[in-house]
Design an enzyme around this catalytic site. Structure first.
Site, short mmCIF file in Angstrom:
data_model
loop_
_atom_site.label_atom_id
_atom_site.label_comp_id
_atom_site.label_asym_id
_atom_site.label_seq_id
_atom_site.Cartn_x
_atom_site.Cartn_y
_atom_site.Cartn_z
CG ASN A 6 -2.20 -0.64 1.06
OD1 ASN A 6 -2.49 -1.18 0.01
ND2 ASN A 6 -3.01 -0.60 2.10
NE ARG A 7 1.39 7.83 -2.94
CZ ARG A 7 0.95 8.88 -3.60
NH1 ARG A 7 -0.21 8.82 -4.20
NH2 ARG A 7 1.66 9.98 -3.63
#
Ligand code: CTP
Length: 201
Positions: A6-7
């Site tokens: 995930n960012r």
């Protein structure tokens, strides 16, 4: 060689750990791989998967007064990780993903009434409504909502602007500021909740 993640830069979580340490708290920082360093005196527990993070958080919960769950945990993981590099052959490729456990929800079930649980909600729309729903569903005491559709705050940025949501329905806007100042405002709110809870317990 390849992974699904995930960012997140980790800056908000590291700022919270630093702000807590500056106040004299004993801090355990459970962190996925990021490229920033933790403040001196913070006890870092490195993890690489949601399962590892869950186990480390459950251990840390046992001795914590306040738990802040700021990590951008991947909601899904690859069902069958390849042992070797997947070579490019076909024109399209499908990966089967399976749900990861919700760490915060598990902590919400396990915590004692004296422990304060803080969650984060990164949203692109209907920010407060989604954050309020997550606060209830995960049995948290405080939720920090931020609008990740804005380029000037949030992901990778030096500054953030958030709204605090409390379990009684109250909200408080924290104006745009450095992540360390935002961290301090979150810790003020969590400390007040903890003190109020300890006074009535
Ligand atoms: N969280 C967690 N474990 C997960 C997913 C999220 O502990 N597997 C925590 C995050 O650290 C955050 C909160 O739950 O404190 C909300 O995360 P978010 O990604 O905004 O929400 P989700 O519950 O994953 O819902 P959705 O992705 O559908 O918005």
């Amino acid at each position: 060689v390849r992974y699904i993640s995930n960012r997140s830069s980790g800056k908000m979580g590291y700022a919270i750990a630093e702000a807590a340490r500056r106040r004299g708290a004993s801090v355990t920082l459970v962190s996925g791989p990021v490229s920033i360093a933790a403040a001196t005196g913070v006890d870092v527990v490195p993890v690489e998967s949601a399962a590892e993070m869950k186990a480390a958080m459950e251990t840390a919960l046992a001795t914590a007064d306040i738990v802040v769950m700021c990590a951008a945990v991947a909601d899904y993981r690859v069902m069958e990780p390849a042992e070797r590099k997947i070579k490019k052959t076909a024109e399209d490729l499908s990966l089967k993903l399976v749900r990861n456990p919700d760490i915060l929800e598990g902590l919400g079930r396990a915590k004692s009434s004296r422990q304060i649980l803080v969650g984060f909600a990164a949203e692109t729309h209907d920010v407060v409504a989604y954050a309020a729903e997550k606060l209830r569903r995960k049995n948290a005491d405080l939720f920090v909502a931020n609008d990740v559709s804005r380029g000037d705050i949030g992901f990778g940025a030096e500054e953030n602007e958030v709204q605090l949501l409390f379990a009684d329905g109250a909200t408080r806007k924290i104006e745009k500021a450095s992540k360390i100042r935002i961290a301090s405002a979150i810790l003020d709110a969590a400390r007040d909740l903890h003190q109020a809870r300890s006074a009535t317990a």
